[in-house]
Scaffold this active site. Structure first.
Site, mmCIF file in Angstrom:
data_model
loop_
_atom_site.group_PDB
_atom_site.id
_atom_site.type_symbol
_atom_site.label_atom_id
_atom_site.label_comp_id
_atom_site.label_asym_id
_atom_site.label_seq_id
_atom_site.Cartn_x
_atom_site.Cartn_y
_atom_site.Cartn_z
ATOM 1 N N GLY A 211 0.778 -1.020 -0.067
ATOM 2 C CA GLY A 211 -0.212 0.021 0.146
ATOM 3 C C GLY A 211 0.728 1.127 -0.064
ATOM 4 O O GLY A 211 0.377 2.592 -0.187
ATOM 5 N N ASN B 154 -4.850 1.616 3.332
ATOM 6 C CA ASN B 154 -3.960 1.516 2.136
ATOM 7 C C ASN B 154 -4.077 0.081 1.424
ATOM 8 O O ASN B 154 -3.932 -0.053 0.411
ATOM 9 C CB ASN B 154 -2.273 1.342 2.633
ATOM 10 C CG ASN B 154 -1.940 2.856 3.108
ATOM 11 O OD1 ASN B 154 -2.900 3.623 3.110
ATOM 12 N ND2 ASN B 154 -0.736 3.053 3.657
ATOM 13 N N LYS C 129 10.670 4.775 5.899
ATOM 14 C CA LYS C 129 11.464 5.201 5.162
ATOM 15 C C LYS C 129 11.950 6.909 5.731
ATOM 16 O O LYS C 129 12.664 7.428 4.962
ATOM 17 C CB LYS C 129 11.315 5.042 3.665
ATOM 18 C CG LYS C 129 10.882 3.844 3.269
ATOM 19 C CD LYS C 129 10.517 3.726 1.719
ATOM 20 C CE LYS C 129 10.231 2.511 1.169
ATOM 21 N NZ LYS C 129 8.928 1.848 1.576
ATOM 22 N N ILE D 168 13.746 -3.507 -1.732
ATOM 23 C CA ILE D 168 14.103 -2.198 -2.290
ATOM 24 C C ILE D 168 14.769 -1.423 -1.137
ATOM 25 O O ILE D 168 14.145 -1.415 -0.028
ATOM 26 C CB ILE D 168 12.476 -1.726 -2.182
ATOM 27 C CG1 ILE D 168 11.436 -2.552 -3.080
ATOM 28 C CG2 ILE D 168 12.441 -0.208 -2.965
ATOM 29 C CD1 ILE D 168 11.883 -2.782 -4.400
ATOM 30 N N LYS E 85 20.334 6.251 1.100
ATOM 31 C CA LYS E 85 20.613 6.594 2.481
ATOM 32 C C LYS E 85 21.206 5.526 3.203
ATOM 33 O O LYS E 85 21.808 5.696 4.251
ATOM 34 C CB LYS E 85 19.287 7.017 3.170
ATOM 35 C CG LYS E 85 18.670 8.311 2.613
ATOM 36 C CD LYS E 85 17.204 8.787 3.465
ATOM 37 C CE LYS E 85 16.830 9.966 2.716
ATOM 38 N NZ LYS E 85 16.590 9.848 1.228
ATOM 39 N N SER F 3 6.283 10.479 -3.882
ATOM 40 C CA SER F 3 6.198 9.525 -2.733
ATOM 41 C C SER F 3 5.776 10.100 -1.637
ATOM 42 O O SER F 3 5.635 11.056 -1.169
ATOM 43 C CB SER F 3 7.337 8.571 -2.630
ATOM 44 O OG SER F 3 8.150 9.372 -1.923
ATOM 45 N N SER F 4 5.065 9.077 -0.414
ATOM 46 C CA SER F 4 4.424 9.583 0.526
ATOM 47 C C SER F 4 5.470 10.406 1.554
ATOM 48 O O SER F 4 5.294 11.217 2.471
ATOM 49 C CB SER F 4 3.809 8.424 1.357
ATOM 50 O OG SER F 4 4.933 7.461 1.710
ATOM 51 N N GLU G 247 20.082 13.983 9.245
ATOM 52 C CA GLU G 247 20.094 14.247 7.685
ATOM 53 C C GLU G 247 21.576 14.715 7.179
ATOM 54 O O GLU G 247 22.176 15.510 7.851
ATOM 55 C CB GLU G 247 19.032 15.424 7.760
ATOM 56 C CG GLU G 247 18.626 15.869 6.422
ATOM 57 C CD GLU G 247 17.335 16.565 6.151
ATOM 58 O OE1 GLU G 247 16.456 16.427 5.253
ATOM 59 O OE2 GLU G 247 17.452 17.694 7.046
#
Length: 651
Positions: free
Chosen positions: A295, A323, A376, A414, A418, A460-461, A558
């Protein structure tokens, strides 16, 4: 005097339609009379002449006949301020017939004033005066209306550009001030009275003609060409929009003047490479395929592409009920629309539940797995270290071990850029997940484990693009963490297609890296997105702009720059955008010891050991600071209770 004339025209503009027709009728009678008088005078070289009863009768016949012809040709039905070429042709035809009437009636009445010369001159004068009147009215109203329209440039002087110009000139919102085209042979030419300029003069035209926006009328060009045009428009500092695709226009779904914001994908300038059909179908056609995280953004796109490749069964494994419902409904519509026989099986479950995974794989006899389930979002995992480790590392381990036991043939993980020299927990957990598959791939010969690593996907989300669009809709500002931060980007459909093809190349333990093109500065992406949505950037140079950009500082974990390769050993494959990398890993037995130690630390919430294990493994993990987990400073009821509950859950 000029203001007086404008006042009269403006007043006439507000009159009733019937009143306007009456005024036009009166003016036509006056012009016909003047044309008749001048034609007689010019043919006799004397504008002063005697008039008899037959001459008056001839004038009356010509006048009434001309008016009747104008009615027959519907010249009083047309809206005079929108005169077209067809109206002018009709006026010329009416004038020609009126001239013939003048000649024939003169012969019948035997009047001395109606010879051939008089009739020809009358016809020409009538065409000139009647047509000229309508052109003057049209020109006046067009100029008055155009002063209230937004000034635009049309980029593209082809057929689409010409159609767009015609549509805009008859509309009430935009007026095309000029055409822009890269074809130098067209420079200086005109289309419908609109001059064509070369693209080198774009910035100059924007300033001179007070342009509000540039409209792209180039529907058939490649993305690389479109990106080049967008860059030129951006340098000119003006908003840009595009016309719909020709397919939508021809099908009637959209009109040519229904402008759209330029696709964010156009910023990449990457045209998709045709897929290798054999690789697409190899692990999917007539096979049972399972997608974990079905989803999510990548998972859902994988499912869309997989179902069109005709698997016998597609198993959707997803922890989110909504989802899962949404993607299942979408796939059923795709199957129905394309008459596909593939069975879609929605399964609720977590990758942290080894028993559930094993049951699903055994029940459906799964052949191929695409493991997209993962946390992610860097800041979220940084604040929830334990769940990030459990889901990304042990969830991948659960899925991989269940796949081995269930006799799955191919397992594709997948991964993310990072995972390369990570400075955050999310990247470190994904790198450990890669190590799990590399280790298992070196020992298990009955299953092909592979890893596909790539950067951010547009839309993407977890992408910045949806966030930026939302912030723009709310009036800004757009939040960027650092002015120098860069990221790799790829479209979701392209990424999913490449994942499928890469997995089909795997031999066991492979690490595939997708060609992401050049990295993109996030602040430049934000600026371009503002432009693409038809707005202007607000900054010191342009204080009247609509949307500003605000820098918020780097978030925990980050990085300024992302990488795709751990080492430098990279080779090409049969696909130009898929590379294979040779990277270090641990033998499975050695990796198992580390995983056991990590599991124990996870159960005891021992963050110092977790940090040590992640740094000791070949991950190149270099956290910029201490863990930011929200529970780091919270005291549990007791470690024994936590361990006991966790073990019961795993069992």
């Amino acid at each position: 005097m000029r203001n007086f004339i404008e006042l009269i025209f403006d007043k006439a503009f507000t009159l009733e339609r019937s009143t306007k027709k009456s005024i036009l009728f009166f003016l036509d009678v006056l012009l016909i009379s003047i044309s008749y008088y001048l034609s007689v005078g010019l043919s006799r070289n004397n504008i002063i002449f005697n008039v008899g009863i037959l001459d008056i009768s001839h004038y009356a016949i010509v006048l009434s006949g001309s008016i009747i012809l104008l009615y027959i040709f519907n010249l009083y039905r047309e809206v005079t301020r929108f005169v077209s070429l067809n109206v002018l042709v009709t006026t010329a035809t009416s004038s020609l017939l009126a001239g013939i009437l003048c000649f024939v009636s003169g012969l019948v009445l035997s009047t001395a004033y109606a010879g051939l010369a008089t009739s020809i001159i009358f016809s020409l004068l009538l065409c000139t005066t009647l047509g000229g009147l309508r052109l003057i009215i049209t020109s006046y109203f067009s100029s008055r209306l155009n002063t209230n329209k937004k000034h635009v440039l049309i980029y593209g002087a082809g057929s689409a550009g010409r159609q767009l110009a015609t549509s805009l000139m008859s509309g009430g919102e935009y007026f095309p001030m000029a055409f822009i085209d890269d074809d130098k042979s067209l420079e200086g030419a005109s289309i419908q009275g609109i001059k064509i300029y070369n693209s080198s003069k774009l910035k100059e035209l924007v300033s001179e003609k007070s342009i509000d926006r540039v409209l792209l009328a180039v529907p058939s060009i490649s993305r690389a060409e479109r990106k080049s045009i967008i860059n030129k428009v951006e340098k000119a500092g003006v908003a840009v929009q595009t016309i719909p695709g020709m397919t939508d226009i021809v099908s009637g779904k959209m009109k040519i003047d229904e402008f759209q914001n330029v696709d964010i994908e156009d910023l990449l300038g990457r045209d998709p490479v045709p897929p290798v059909q054999e690789l697409l179908e190899k692990d999917i056609r007539n096979n049972v395929v399972m997608v974990t995280g079905a989803g999510g953004s990548i998972g859902a796109e994988l499912c869309r592409q997989i179902v069109n490749l005709k698997p016998s069964v597609l198993v959707l494994y997803e922890i989110s009920e909504y989802n899962l419902y949404a993607v299942e409904q979408e796939l059923r519509i795709i199957c129905d629309s394309n008459s596909l026989d593939s069975k879609v099986k929605p399964v609720l479950g977590s990758v942290c539940d080894r028993f559930r995974l094993q049951s699903v794989m055994n029940h459906f006899e799964v052949d191929t797995i695409y493991h997209a389930a993962a946390y992610k979002h860097v800041p979220m995992v940084e604040l929830n270290v334990l769940e990030g480790i459990n889901n990304n590392i042990f969830g991948t381990l659960n899925a991989a071990m269940a796949a081995v036991d269930a006799g799955v043939k191919s397992f594709v993980l997948i991964s993310t850029d990072k995972a390369v020299r990570p400075t955050n927990v999310m990247g470190a957990t994904k790198r450990v997940a890669e190590l799990v598959l590399q280790g298992l791939g070196s020992t298990e010969s009955n299953i092909r484990f592979s890893i596909v690593r790539f950067g951010n996907v547009l839309g993407s989300s977890g992408s910045v693009v949806p966030l930026f669009k939302k912030q723009i809709r709310n009036g800004g500002p757009l939040t960027v963490t650092h002015p120098d931060i860069t990221r790799y980007f790829m479209t979701i459909p392209e990424a999913a297609q490449l994942v499928i093809q890469a997995g089909a190349m795997a031999k066991g333990g492979d690490v595939f890296v997708l060609d992401m093109g050049e990295p993109v500065k996030i602040v430049e992406l934000a600026e371009k997105l503002i432009l693409l949505m038809g707005l202007e950037l607000k900054n010191k140079e342009n204080p009247d702009g609509e949307i500003s950009i605000k820098y918020t500082g780097l978030r925990p974990g980050e990085k300024l720059f992302e990488e795709l390769l751990v080492g430098s050993n990279v080779e090409g494959t049969v696909h130009p955008r898929i590379m294979t990398a040779t990277e270090r890993y641990l033998p499975w037995k050695e990796l198992e010891n580390y995983l056991s130690k990590l599991k124990e630390a996870y159960l005891h919430k021992d963050y110092s050991v977790i940090r040590e294990v992640l740094r000791t493994l070949p991950t190149d993990f270099s956290p910029s600071e201490e863990f930011s987990d929200l529970l780091c400073e919270a005291a549990p009821r007791s470690n024994e209770n936590v361990i006991s509950m966790t073990k019961r859950r795993d069992t």
